[in-house]
Design a protein around this motif. Structure first.
Motif, mmCIF file in Angstrom:
data_model
loop_
_atom_site.group_PDB
_atom_site.id
_atom_site.type_symbol
_atom_site.label_atom_id
_atom_site.label_comp_id
_atom_site.label_asym_id
_atom_site.label_seq_id
_atom_site.Cartn_x
_atom_site.Cartn_y
_atom_site.Cartn_z
ATOM 1 N N ALA A 256 92.568 23.259 4.242
ATOM 2 C CA ALA A 256 91.173 22.842 4.359
ATOM 3 C C ALA A 256 90.219 24.026 4.249
ATOM 4 O O ALA A 256 89.200 23.958 3.548
ATOM 5 C CB ALA A 256 90.970 22.103 5.680
ATOM 6 N N LEU A 257 90.528 25.108 4.937
ATOM 7 C CA LEU A 257 89.635 26.268 4.938
ATOM 8 C C LEU A 257 89.601 26.958 3.577
ATOM 9 O O LEU A 257 88.556 27.472 3.165
ATOM 10 C CB LEU A 257 90.070 27.259 6.025
ATOM 11 C CG LEU A 257 89.880 26.771 7.474
ATOM 12 C CD1 LEU A 257 90.481 27.760 8.454
ATOM 13 C CD2 LEU A 257 88.401 26.548 7.783
ATOM 14 N N THR A 258 90.723 26.944 2.871
ATOM 15 C CA THR A 258 90.756 27.510 1.522
ATOM 16 C C THR A 258 89.841 26.730 0.592
ATOM 17 O O THR A 258 89.072 27.301 -0.182
ATOM 18 C CB THR A 258 92.194 27.517 0.964
ATOM 19 O OG1 THR A 258 93.013 28.355 1.785
ATOM 20 C CG2 THR A 258 92.233 28.034 -0.476
ATOM 21 N N PHE A 259 89.908 25.407 0.675
ATOM 22 C CA PHE A 259 89.036 24.576 -0.164
ATOM 23 C C PHE A 259 87.570 24.829 0.160
ATOM 24 O O PHE A 259 86.739 24.992 -0.748
ATOM 25 C CB PHE A 259 89.353 23.097 0.027
ATOM 26 C CG PHE A 259 88.335 22.191 -0.620
ATOM 27 C CD1 PHE A 259 88.313 22.028 -1.994
ATOM 28 C CD2 PHE A 259 87.371 21.547 0.155
ATOM 29 C CE1 PHE A 259 87.350 21.219 -2.598
ATOM 30 C CE2 PHE A 259 86.411 20.737 -0.443
ATOM 31 C CZ PHE A 259 86.401 20.577 -1.824
ATOM 32 N N LEU A 260 87.217 24.866 1.447
ATOM 33 C CA LEU A 260 85.820 25.074 1.829
ATOM 34 C C LEU A 260 85.316 26.454 1.403
ATOM 35 O O LEU A 260 84.153 26.602 1.001
ATOM 36 C CB LEU A 260 85.663 24.891 3.339
ATOM 37 C CG LEU A 260 85.901 23.471 3.868
ATOM 38 C CD1 LEU A 260 85.752 23.431 5.379
ATOM 39 C CD2 LEU A 260 84.936 22.472 3.227
ATOM 40 N N ALA A 261 86.186 27.451 1.469
ATOM 41 C CA ALA A 261 85.804 28.787 1.013
ATOM 42 C C ALA A 261 85.524 28.790 -0.490
ATOM 43 O O ALA A 261 84.571 29.428 -0.968
ATOM 44 C CB ALA A 261 86.906 29.790 1.345
ATOM 45 N N GLN A 262 86.351 28.071 -1.242
ATOM 46 C CA GLN A 262 86.138 27.960 -2.690
ATOM 47 C C GLN A 262 84.839 27.226 -2.998
ATOM 48 O O GLN A 262 84.102 27.597 -3.924
ATOM 49 C CB GLN A 262 87.326 27.232 -3.323
ATOM 50 C CG GLN A 262 88.621 28.040 -3.305
ATOM 51 C CD GLN A 262 89.834 27.223 -3.695
ATOM 52 O OE1 GLN A 262 89.782 25.984 -3.744
ATOM 53 N NE2 GLN A 262 90.943 27.900 -3.975
ATOM 54 N N GLU A 263 84.546 26.169 -2.243
ATOM 55 C CA GLU A 263 83.301 25.435 -2.431
ATOM 56 C C GLU A 263 82.089 26.297 -2.118
ATOM 57 O O GLU A 263 81.075 26.260 -2.830
ATOM 58 C CB GLU A 263 83.286 24.186 -1.531
ATOM 59 C CG GLU A 263 84.193 23.072 -2.004
ATOM 60 C CD GLU A 263 83.729 22.492 -3.334
ATOM 61 O OE1 GLU A 263 82.729 21.743 -3.330
ATOM 62 O OE2 GLU A 263 84.352 22.795 -4.368
ATOM 63 N N ARG A 264 82.197 27.089 -1.032
ATOM 64 C CA ARG A 264 81.097 27.969 -0.659
ATOM 65 C C ARG A 264 80.824 28.988 -1.772
ATOM 66 O O ARG A 264 79.672 29.236 -2.141
ATOM 67 C CB ARG A 264 81.433 28.697 0.641
ATOM 68 C CG ARG A 264 80.270 29.513 1.216
ATOM 69 C CD ARG A 264 80.687 30.260 2.471
ATOM 70 N NE ARG A 264 81.155 29.355 3.512
ATOM 71 C CZ ARG A 264 82.413 29.302 3.932
ATOM 72 N NH1 ARG A 264 83.342 30.085 3.407
ATOM 73 N NH2 ARG A 264 82.750 28.466 4.886
ATOM 74 N N ARG A 269 77.385 30.847 -6.359
ATOM 75 C CA ARG A 269 77.320 31.352 -7.734
ATOM 76 C C ARG A 269 76.476 30.456 -8.645
ATOM 77 O O ARG A 269 76.277 30.773 -9.814
ATOM 78 C CB ARG A 269 78.728 31.496 -8.311
ATOM 79 C CG ARG A 269 79.544 32.607 -7.655
ATOM 80 C CD ARG A 269 80.916 32.745 -8.300
ATOM 81 N NE ARG A 269 81.713 33.770 -7.654
ATOM 82 C CZ ARG A 269 81.602 35.083 -7.893
ATOM 83 N NH1 ARG A 269 80.714 35.503 -8.790
ATOM 84 N NH2 ARG A 269 82.365 35.951 -7.263
ATOM 85 N N MET A 270 75.995 29.341 -8.136
ATOM 86 C CA MET A 270 75.214 28.414 -8.959
ATOM 87 C C MET A 270 73.815 28.962 -9.235
ATOM 88 O O MET A 270 73.225 29.670 -8.408
ATOM 89 C CB MET A 270 75.067 27.055 -8.243
ATOM 90 C CG MET A 270 76.293 26.196 -8.260
ATOM 91 S SD MET A 270 75.970 24.649 -7.364
ATOM 92 C CE MET A 270 77.563 23.847 -7.553
ATOM 93 N N SER A 271 73.283 28.560 -10.372
ATOM 94 C CA SER A 271 71.874 28.816 -10.648
ATOM 95 C C SER A 271 71.045 27.799 -9.863
ATOM 96 O O SER A 271 71.585 26.830 -9.315
ATOM 97 C CB SER A 271 71.584 28.657 -12.147
ATOM 98 O OG SER A 271 71.759 27.298 -12.539
#
Length: 304
Positions: A256-264, A269-271
């Motif tokens: 779960a924490l790996t996924f949330l870190a990737q989402e963050r 990085r979004m414009s």
């Protein structure tokens, strides 16, 4: 101390999380495909497959959107897993196709039968109440059978006081955990299928004799002691599954924490424009707009 949840078990979990993501757009077809693949895996790998699944299946992946097709298919996956686990211990079991007002699994032993259902939760889910566990609903879904079983993740069940335990003892519904079921499946590999069938029956009968109480300790002491006293083989299995339950939380938190870190990281990085589009998507504005636009006058007032 040797790890009980192996890298192979974690890889199996990762494979199935991704497999559920492969949606065709047809829930019935996806469910059938899922059930067949799980059955084929169990036939190929033996009882080790359902044991691996039972130890890790209680957590809905954080990568699945709320109320999404993936989340619904995950619920079907846990139903199919329950079906395979009961078959592994020698019972006859079937996953019902109907979803409305019925339990998902029916199980048949030589001298008794019961309905069964599963619950799973996201690790990030906070408030849970007795309605989440649908014990009273399980009672209604017996449809003439003497017993019902609800299987849930051990770390998500109330450990002090809850109406679900009072409801369970009042309505002859066995609140069980994936960990307890893993013990039963492993026991069936050491002893006869008939003895395993008898143990499940004894657990049901124990719950039916309990005085209704919200006390979690009272409920679980009765279930745990009954299982442990029925065979000397249980003690070792019990200790190992207790260790596996602790390990499963570590694995689930890492996933779960790996996924949330990737989402963050993805969000950071979004414009500006990409972030706005993601916000619109998150609130399902386009989908809700489509539904609103589809509403038409139904001509009921013309029927006279």
């Amino acid at each position: 101390m040797k790890k009980l949840i192996t890298k192979a078990a974690i890889a199996r979990r990762t494979y199935w999380v991704e497999e559920i993501n492969k949606l065709s757009g047809n829930f019935a077809e996806d469910s059938d495909r899922l059930a067949k693949k799980l059955s084929d895996e169990v036939k190929k790998s033996g009882a080790s497959a359902p044991i691996d699944h039972l130890r890790l299946c209680g957590n809905i992946p954080e990568s699945y959107d709320y109320d999404s097709s993936e989340e619904k298919l995950y619920a079907k996956y846990t139903d199919c897993l329950l079906d395979e686990a009961f078959k592994a211990v020698g019972l006859k079991s079937i996953v019902l196709k109907e979803r409305a007002d019925a339990a998902d699994v029916e199980v048949f032993a030589k001298s008794y039968s019961f309905v069964a259902d599963t619950k799973s939760f996201r690790l990030s889910r906070t408030a849970k109440n007795q309605k989440d566990f649908k014990v009273q609903t399980m009672d209604r879904w017996k449809r003439g059978k003497p017993y019902a079983m609800l299987v849930a993740p051990i770390h998500q069940l109330p450990s002090k006081s809850s109406q679900i335990y009072e409801q369970a003892s009042t309505r002859n519904v066995c609140v069980f955990t994936y960990s307890h079921l893993a013990v039963v499946v492993r026991f069936s590999l050491l002893e006869s299928k008939l003895k395993t069938e008898d143990i499940i029956h004894e657990i049901f009968k124990t719950i039916s004799t309990l005085n209704p109480s919200k006390d979690a300790s009272y409920y679980w002491l009765a279930v745990n002691r009954k299982m442990l006293e029925l065979s000397n083989q249980m003690e070792c299995l019990w200790k190992e599954e207790k260790q596996a339950a602790v390990e499963s939380i570590v694995v689930a938190k890492e996933e779960a924490l790996t996924f949330l870190a990737q989402e963050r990281e993805k969000i950071m990085r979004m414009s500006y424009e990409e972030a706005l589009q993601e916000l619109v998507k998150f609130h399902r504005i386009d989908k809700r707009t489509e539904v609103i636009n589809s509403v038409t006058y139904n001509e009921i007032l013309e029927m006279r």
